[in-house]
Design a protein around this motif. Structure first.
Motif, short mmCIF file in Angstrom:
data_model
loop_
_atom_site.label_atom_id
_atom_site.label_comp_id
_atom_site.label_asym_id
_atom_site.label_seq_id
_atom_site.Cartn_x
_atom_site.Cartn_y
_atom_site.Cartn_z
N ALA A 171 0.83 -1.20 0.00
CA ALA A 171 0.00 0.00 0.00
C ALA A 171 0.87 1.25 0.00
N LEU A 172 1.98 1.21 0.73
CA LEU A 172 2.92 2.33 0.74
C LEU A 172 3.50 2.55 -0.65
N MET A 173 3.90 1.47 -1.33
CA MET A 173 4.46 1.59 -2.67
C MET A 173 3.45 2.24 -3.62
N ASP A 174 2.20 1.79 -3.53
CA ASP A 174 1.16 2.32 -4.41
C ASP A 174 0.83 3.77 -4.07
N HIS A 175 0.75 4.07 -2.78
CA HIS A 175 0.39 5.42 -2.36
C HIS A 175 1.44 6.43 -2.82
N ALA A 176 2.69 6.10 -2.64
CA ALA A 176 3.77 7.03 -2.99
C ALA A 176 4.14 7.01 -4.47
N LYS A 177 3.53 6.09 -5.22
CA LYS A 177 3.78 5.99 -6.67
C LYS A 177 5.27 5.86 -6.97
N VAL A 178 5.92 4.93 -6.27
CA VAL A 178 7.37 4.85 -6.34
C VAL A 178 7.87 4.10 -7.57
N THR A 179 9.07 4.45 -7.97
CA THR A 179 9.84 3.65 -8.93
C THR A 179 11.02 2.99 -8.23
N ARG A 180 11.28 3.45 -6.98
CA ARG A 180 12.37 2.91 -6.17
C ARG A 180 11.91 2.80 -4.72
N PHE A 181 12.61 1.94 -3.99
CA PHE A 181 12.35 1.78 -2.56
C PHE A 181 13.70 1.68 -1.86
N ALA A 182 13.89 2.44 -0.77
CA ALA A 182 15.14 2.38 -0.01
C ALA A 182 14.83 2.01 1.43
N SER A 183 15.62 1.07 1.97
CA SER A 183 15.38 0.58 3.32
C SER A 183 16.69 0.30 4.01
N GLY A 184 16.65 0.36 5.35
CA GLY A 184 17.74 -0.21 6.12
C GLY A 184 17.74 -1.73 5.92
N PHE A 185 18.79 -2.39 6.38
CA PHE A 185 18.91 -3.83 6.17
C PHE A 185 17.90 -4.64 6.95
N SER A 186 17.48 -4.14 8.11
CA SER A 186 16.63 -4.94 9.00
C SER A 186 15.30 -5.31 8.33
N GLY A 187 15.06 -6.61 8.24
CA GLY A 187 13.81 -7.11 7.69
C GLY A 187 13.82 -7.31 6.19
N LEU A 188 14.85 -6.84 5.51
CA LEU A 188 14.90 -6.98 4.06
C LEU A 188 15.41 -8.37 3.69
N THR A 189 14.70 -9.03 2.80
CA THR A 189 15.07 -10.39 2.36
C THR A 189 15.23 -10.42 0.85
N ALA A 190 15.94 -11.44 0.37
CA ALA A 190 16.10 -11.61 -1.08
C ALA A 190 14.74 -11.85 -1.74
N GLU A 191 13.86 -12.54 -1.04
CA GLU A 191 12.52 -12.80 -1.58
C GLU A 191 11.76 -11.49 -1.78
N LEU A 192 11.84 -10.60 -0.79
CA LEU A 192 11.15 -9.32 -0.90
C LEU A 192 11.75 -8.48 -2.02
N VAL A 193 13.08 -8.50 -2.13
CA VAL A 193 13.73 -7.77 -3.22
C VAL A 193 13.22 -8.28 -4.56
N ASP A 194 13.10 -9.60 -4.71
CA ASP A 194 12.59 -10.18 -5.95
C ASP A 194 11.15 -9.73 -6.22
#
Length: 249
Positions: A171-194
C-alpha cells in the motif's frame, strides 16, 4: 551475483563537509554512481541544500549558530552564514551546475515540491538525472503528481516501518507511486527484493558501513547502497565481485 550501485551520502561526507560542493566533487572523483543530498526551501522560496532543519550542527563559526529554523531565513542569510565547508549553503542550481552524476534528491520539506516542479521544468537535462526521494510518503506522492517524468523513491529505516503504513508495504508503494524503494537492512530479504523487482521497483539499502554489509547487499540482490565513504564502499564491492569471478568495471 549482480553488481551494486554505490551512492555517496551527502557527497563523500566521511572525508569532507556534507552537502558541500567539495564533498560532491570528491564523490564524483572516486567514481560514485549516484550522489544523495537534501533539499530545503528558504523564507524567500529559494531551493538550497541542507540535511538538518537548522544550521547548528554543520556550523563553521558563530555566524551559523542559533539562527533558528533554516526555513525562516532568506537565501542571503543562509549564504552569509559560514558552515563547516567554509561558506554558506549550496543552492540547488549550484549543485547541478557543478556535477554530472545521477542525483538522489531527498525532499526534507514538503513545501519544496511545487518549487522543484518549476525548477525542473526549466532544467529538463537535470530532471533526467534525478530521482526524488523522501521519508514522507505524501510528499513523494505529490512529487509524482507534479513531476511524473522524474523517478520517485520512498525511504524507511527498516521494513517494519513500511509495514506500519496503513495496508502495509505494498500500500505504501502504491500510495507514494514509487519507482524505487530504499530501506535499512533490517527485515529486508532476497525474496522481498525479488517481489519488488517483479513490480519494476528498484531497491536500495542504507547505510553501507562494513564489508559484511556489502556482502549482504550483493546477496540480497539490491540495486544500490548509500555510503558515507563511497571510495571504501566501491573498494569493498569490487573486491567481493572479484572474489566471485565477476569482472569489475
Amino acid at each position: 551475483m549482480m553488481s551494486l550501485l554505490i551512492v555517496g551520502h551527502r557527497g563523500a561526507m566521511a572525508h569532507l563537509p556534507e552537502n558541500s560542493l567539495a564533498s560532491y566533487a570528491l564523490a564524483e572523483e572516486v567514481g560514485v554512481d549516484e550522489i544523495e543530498l537534501d533539499v530545503r526551501l528558504s523564507k524567500d522560496e529559494q531551493l538550497f541544500l541542507l540535511h538538518d532543519a537548522t544550521l547548528d550542527r554543520t556550523a563553521g563559526d558563530d555566524s551559523a549558530r542559533d539562527l533558528g529554523p533554516a526555513a525562516e531565513l532568506t537565501l542571503a542569510q543562509l549564504q552569509a552564514a559560514t558552515l563547516d565547508s567554509g561558506r554558506g549553503v549550496v543552492t540547488l542550481a549550484e549543485m547541478y551546475d557543478a556535477t554530472h552524476t545521477f542525483i538522489q534528491l531527498e525532499i526534507k520539506d514538503p513545501a519544496v515540491v511545487p518549487h522543484l516542479a518549476r525548477f525542473f521544468e526549466e532544467r529538463p537535462d537535470d530532471a533526467a538525472r534525478t530521482v526524488l526521494t523522501g521519508f514522507d510518503a505524501d510528499a513523494v506522492r505529490h512529487a509524482a503528481e507534479m513531476m511524473p517524468q522524474i523517478g520517485r523513491q520512498v525511504i524507511v529505516t527498516e521494513i517494519s516501518k513500511a509495514e506500519d503504513f496503513e495496508g502495509g508495504l505494498w500500500a505504501l508503494m502504491d500510495h507514494a507511486k514509487v519507482t524505487r524503494f530504499a530501506s535499512g537492512f533490517s527485515g529486508l530479504t532476497a525474496e522481498l527484493v525479488d517481489q519488488l523487482h517483479a513490480r519494476d521497483i528498484e531497491v536500495h539499502v542504507w547505510p553501507l558501513r562494513t564489508m559484511e554489509q556489502t556482502r549482504e547487499a550483493l546477496r540480497l540482490g539490491v540495486d544500490g547502497a548509500t555510503s558515507d565513504d563511497p571510495a571504501q564502499a566501491i573498494q569493498w564491492r569490487d573486491q567481493i565481485l572479484a572474489e566471485n569471478g565477476v569482472t569489475v568495471r
